[in-house]
Design a protein around this motif. Structure first.
Motif, PDB file in Angstrom:
ATOM      1  N   PHE A 206      -6.404   3.406  25.472  1.00 51.67           N
ATOM      2  CA  PHE A 206      -7.103   2.566  24.498  1.00 51.67           C
ATOM      3  C   PHE A 206      -6.059   1.633  23.886  1.00 51.67           C
ATOM      4  N   ALA A 207      -5.430   2.004  22.789  1.00 49.69           N
ATOM      5  CA  ALA A 207      -4.450   1.103  22.178  1.00 49.69           C
ATOM      6  C   ALA A 207      -3.375   1.919  21.470  1.00 49.69           C
ATOM      7  N   SER A 208      -2.309   1.218  21.057  1.00 50.49           N
ATOM      8  CA  SER A 208      -1.234   1.870  20.307  1.00 50.49           C
ATOM      9  C   SER A 208      -1.213   1.315  18.887  1.00 50.49           C
ATOM     10  N   ALA A 209      -0.598   2.071  17.987  1.00 51.74           N
ATOM     11  CA  ALA A 209      -0.477   1.642  16.588  1.00 51.74           C
ATOM     12  C   ALA A 209       0.688   2.381  15.948  1.00 51.74           C
ATOM     13  N   GLN A 210       1.130   1.866  14.836  1.00 52.15           N
ATOM     14  CA  GLN A 210       2.121   2.589  14.023  1.00 52.15           C
ATOM     15  C   GLN A 210       1.623   2.587  12.599  1.00 52.15           C
ATOM     16  N   ASP A 211       1.803   3.712  11.898  1.00 57.17           N
ATOM     17  CA  ASP A 211       1.380   3.741  10.499  1.00 57.17           C
ATOM     18  C   ASP A 211       2.578   4.024   9.594  1.00 57.17           C
ATOM     19  N   HIS A 212       2.364   3.832   8.306  1.00 55.69           N
ATOM     20  CA  HIS A 212       3.390   4.119   7.296  1.00 55.69           C
ATOM     21  C   HIS A 212       2.897   5.302   6.484  1.00 55.69           C
ATOM     22  N   THR A 224       1.647  10.727   2.780  1.00 56.11           N
ATOM     23  CA  THR A 224       0.233  10.462   2.501  1.00 56.11           C
ATOM     24  C   THR A 224      -0.519  10.524   3.828  1.00 56.11           C
ATOM     25  N   GLY A 225      -1.817  10.257   3.777  1.00 54.78           N
ATOM     26  CA  GLY A 225      -2.599  10.148   5.012  1.00 54.78           C
ATOM     27  C   GLY A 225      -2.294   8.871   5.770  1.00 54.78           C
ATOM     28  N   GLY A 226      -1.548   7.945   5.162  1.00 56.98           N
ATOM     29  CA  GLY A 226      -1.215   6.650   5.784  1.00 56.98           C
ATOM     30  C   GLY A 226      -1.482   5.525   4.802  1.00 56.98           C
ATOM     31  N   MET A 227      -0.481   4.699   4.529  1.00 56.94           N
ATOM     32  CA  MET A 227      -0.596   3.617   3.536  1.00 56.94           C
ATOM     33  C   MET A 227      -0.786   2.250   4.185  1.00 56.94           C
ATOM     34  N   GLY A 228      -0.822   2.231   5.512  1.00 60.60           N
ATOM     35  CA  GLY A 228      -0.997   0.961   6.211  1.00 60.60           C
ATOM     36  C   GLY A 228      -0.632   1.169   7.663  1.00 60.60           C
ATOM     37  N   ALA A 229      -1.026   0.219   8.505  1.00 63.35           N
ATOM     38  CA  ALA A 229      -0.756   0.364   9.938  1.00 63.35           C
ATOM     39  C   ALA A 229      -0.838  -0.998  10.602  1.00 63.35           C
ATOM     40  N   TYR A 230      -0.338  -1.044  11.832  1.00 58.18           N
ATOM     41  CA  TYR A 230      -0.487  -2.257  12.630  1.00 58.18           C
ATOM     42  C   TYR A 230      -0.639  -1.862  14.090  1.00 58.18           C
ATOM     43  N   ASP A 289      -6.823   7.305  10.934  1.00 59.74           N
ATOM     44  CA  ASP A 289      -7.189   6.550   9.747  1.00 59.74           C
ATOM     45  C   ASP A 289      -5.903   6.303   8.972  1.00 59.74           C
ATOM     46  N   PRO A 290      -5.358   5.098   8.917  1.00 59.03           N
ATOM     47  CA  PRO A 290      -5.994   3.799   9.118  1.00 59.03           C
ATOM     48  C   PRO A 290      -5.760   3.119  10.476  1.00 59.03           C
ATOM     49  N   GLU A 408      -6.153  -0.577 -11.548  1.00 61.93           N
ATOM     50  CA  GLU A 408      -5.865   0.864 -11.451  1.00 61.93           C
ATOM     51  C   GLU A 408      -5.482   1.281 -10.030  1.00 61.93           C
ATOM     52  N   GLY A 409      -5.375   0.297  -9.129  1.00 65.55           N
ATOM     53  CA  GLY A 409      -5.001   0.620  -7.757  1.00 65.55           C
ATOM     54  C   GLY A 409      -3.569   0.181  -7.464  1.00 65.55           C
ATOM     55  N   PHE A 410      -3.025   0.635  -6.344  1.00 63.40           N
ATOM     56  CA  PHE A 410      -1.700   0.169  -5.920  1.00 63.40           C
ATOM     57  C   PHE A 410      -1.654   0.128  -4.397  1.00 63.40           C
ATOM     58  N   CYS A 411      -0.679  -0.622  -3.875  1.00 61.11           N
ATOM     59  CA  CYS A 411      -0.474  -0.610  -2.425  1.00 61.11           C
ATOM     60  C   CYS A 411       1.007  -0.828  -2.163  1.00 61.11           C
ATOM     61  N   ARG A 412       1.428  -0.553  -0.953  1.00 61.54           N
ATOM     62  CA  ARG A 412       2.790  -0.907  -0.547  1.00 61.54           C
ATOM     63  C   ARG A 412       2.831  -2.396  -0.240  1.00 61.54           C
ATOM     64  N   ARG A 413       3.981  -3.030  -0.476  1.00 62.31           N
ATOM     65  CA  ARG A 413       4.096  -4.470  -0.229  1.00 62.31           C
ATOM     66  C   ARG A 413       4.861  -4.764   1.065  1.00 62.31           C
ATOM     67  N   ASP A 414       5.180  -3.737   1.844  1.00 63.97           N
ATOM     68  CA  ASP A 414       6.053  -3.961   3.010  1.00 63.97           C
ATOM     69  C   ASP A 414       5.473  -3.413   4.314  1.00 63.97           C
ATOM     70  N   ILE A 415       4.130  -3.293   4.366  1.00 68.25           N
ATOM     71  CA  ILE A 415       3.527  -2.746   5.602  1.00 68.25           C
ATOM     72  C   ILE A 415       3.909  -3.648   6.788  1.00 68.25           C
TER      73      ILE A 415
END
Ligand code: AMP
Ligand code: GLY
Length: 424
Positions: A206-212, A224-230, A289-290, A408-415
């Motif tokens: 199918f496809a490949s991905a990497q998560d943070h 975490t369960g994953g903060m971002g992916a590509y 996920d994600p 009240e939310g946050f995210c990483r800025r370097d995905i």
């Protein structure tokens, strides 16, 4: 075709959205779903643990395919219960779901079939486990055997840390999941995830991905369960893919077939790309996920047809088509995550974010109250973008993030930082 999708996270919202692009879809139901999924599916209240209720619903609504998003219902045998009543299911049987449900089972399967993975031993006795730790020394990895919601793995840099983990697992920190422990060698390299569709006999990449996985910028802070992916994963070359298919996927599927537990669904292959070649870290028996949120926007084939083919032993003999573009997703989490998240705060600006060309907002943990959208979980939203490069996709995704109003939310800025460094 009428389809029932089980799940309520960002992964399931992405699957629902993609299924609605199929010309073969008649009605899509989702149980329990989320407010984003409500825009593309009819939400139904069904408990994934109540197999009879789900089977009755399938009969009533003429459901021809059930797609199971998360692992828990698969490990509990939902696919078996439905197949026994003639309903096609995208997802493995209980026996095949042991590929995620028991780490010890997977390690023994690897050893018996010469599949490259970290050297290991299994223990159901604390004293013997501690003795093995002292013999091997640190760094070393300690894992609870069963499902532990992603928290059953300790990569210990010191012997003391490893001993603490073993004692915690045997004293019931993970309930039955920790009654058995796997202790394995620490692998060094870059991690990548690879997904393979399987119909019990055939397997199609199918496809490949990497998560943070870490909560903080620079891959720091708690897991975490994953903060971002590509997707795709730039380190996962066609040569690596061929090697993983030959050395890991093919022997695994053959072994499962030979033990009378053929695998149907998607096999999530978690890999460490080491100097000795790709090594298996773990299997999951469902989409990531994600990771799903970045693979599906690149898919140029009909997802419903592919899932139905997996469920009925009819995967095509050709490669699945994907756009060469890069997709990147940023997870917006509630303050406090991965600890206790702050829920109930109002979120605005989703429409504004979604209007940016190439940006898609996915619901992961939201709730509607009247016309307000509220945060209702740890990982709450995903903002995904497509671009000609990871850098371009990243810039676009953060434009979407910045359009959302949720203090009240946050995210990483370097995905995507590693892939962007590679592009430069
Ligand atoms: P798992 O639940 O098995 O995927 O483990 C969670 C995370 O722990 C993985 O994504 C890796 O980052 C790390 N990990 C697990 N096993 C190993 C290993 N043998 N060597 C190094 N890191 C590991
Ligand atoms: N993102 C990792 C997982 O789905 O298990």
């Amino acid at each position: 075709m009428n389809v029932l999708l089980i799940g309520s996270g960002g992964r399931e919202h992405a699957i629902a959205r993609t299924l609605t692009k199929s010309a073969r879809l008649s009605r899509l139901y989702a149980a329990p779903g989320n407010p984003g999924m409500a825009e593309v599916a009819e939400l139904v209240r069904l408990d994934a643990a109540d197999h009879d209720a789900i089977a009755r619903f399938c009969a009533e609504k003429n459901i021809e395919l059930v797609v199971v998003g998360p692992e828990q219902p698969l490990v509990e045998g939902l696919a078996d219960s439905l197949r026994a009543r003639g309903v096609a299911v995208f997802g493995p049987s209980k026996a095949a779901a042991r590929l995620e449900g028991s780490k010890g089972f997977v390690k023994d399967l690897c050893r018996a079939n010469a599949i490259p993975t970290a050297d290991y031993e299994r223990f159901d006795d604390e004293t013997k486990a501690l003795a093995y730790l002292r013999e091997k020394g640190a760094p070393i990895v300690v894992k609870a055997d069963g499902l532990a919601a992603g928290k059953g793995v300790v990569v210990a840099e010191t012997l003391a840390e490893a001993e603490t983990a073993v004692r915690a697992m045997f004293s019931g920190a993970f309930g039955k999941s920790g009654a058995e422990v796997v202790i394995e060698e620490k692998l060094e390299g870059e991690e990548a995830s690879f997904f393979v569709l399987c119909d019990g006999t055939r397997a199609l990449p199918f496809a490949s991905a990497q998560d943070h996985k870490r909560a903080g910028d620079g891959d720091t802070g708690p897991n975490t369960g994953g903060m971002g992916a590509y997707s795709p994963a730039p380190c996962f070359t066609p040569e690596t893919e061929a090697r993983v298919m030959r050395e890991i996927v093919a022997p695994t599927l053959r072994a499962m077939r030979e033990m009378g537990a053929p695998f149907q669904g998607v096999l999530f292959v978690g890999l460490m790309l080491t100097s000795r070649g790709p090594q298996l870290i773990e299997f999951n028996v469902r989409f990531g996920d994600p990771e799903t949120q970045v693979m599906l926007p690149r898919l140029e084939d009909d997802l419903l047809e592919l899932m139905f083919a997996c469920a009925t032993g009819a995967l095509p003999e050709r490669a699945i088509r994907f756009s060469p573009k890069a997709a990147l997703t940023v997870v917006l989490a509630a303050q406090g995550y991965p600890g206790t998240p702050l829920t109930g705060a109002e979120i605005n600006g989703l429409a504004r974010a979604g209007e940016i060309a190439g940006v898609t907002v996915t619901h992961a943990g939201t709730r509607r109250e009247g016309d307000k959208l509220l945060a209702a979980g740890g990982r709450v939203l995903n903002v995904t973008a497509l671009g000609d490069s990871v850098r371009e996709a990243q810039a676009l995704a953060y434009r979407g993030v910045d359009a959302i109003d949720w203090p009240e939310g946050f995210c990483r800025r370097d995905i995507g930082w590693r892939a962007i460094e590679r592009e430069a």
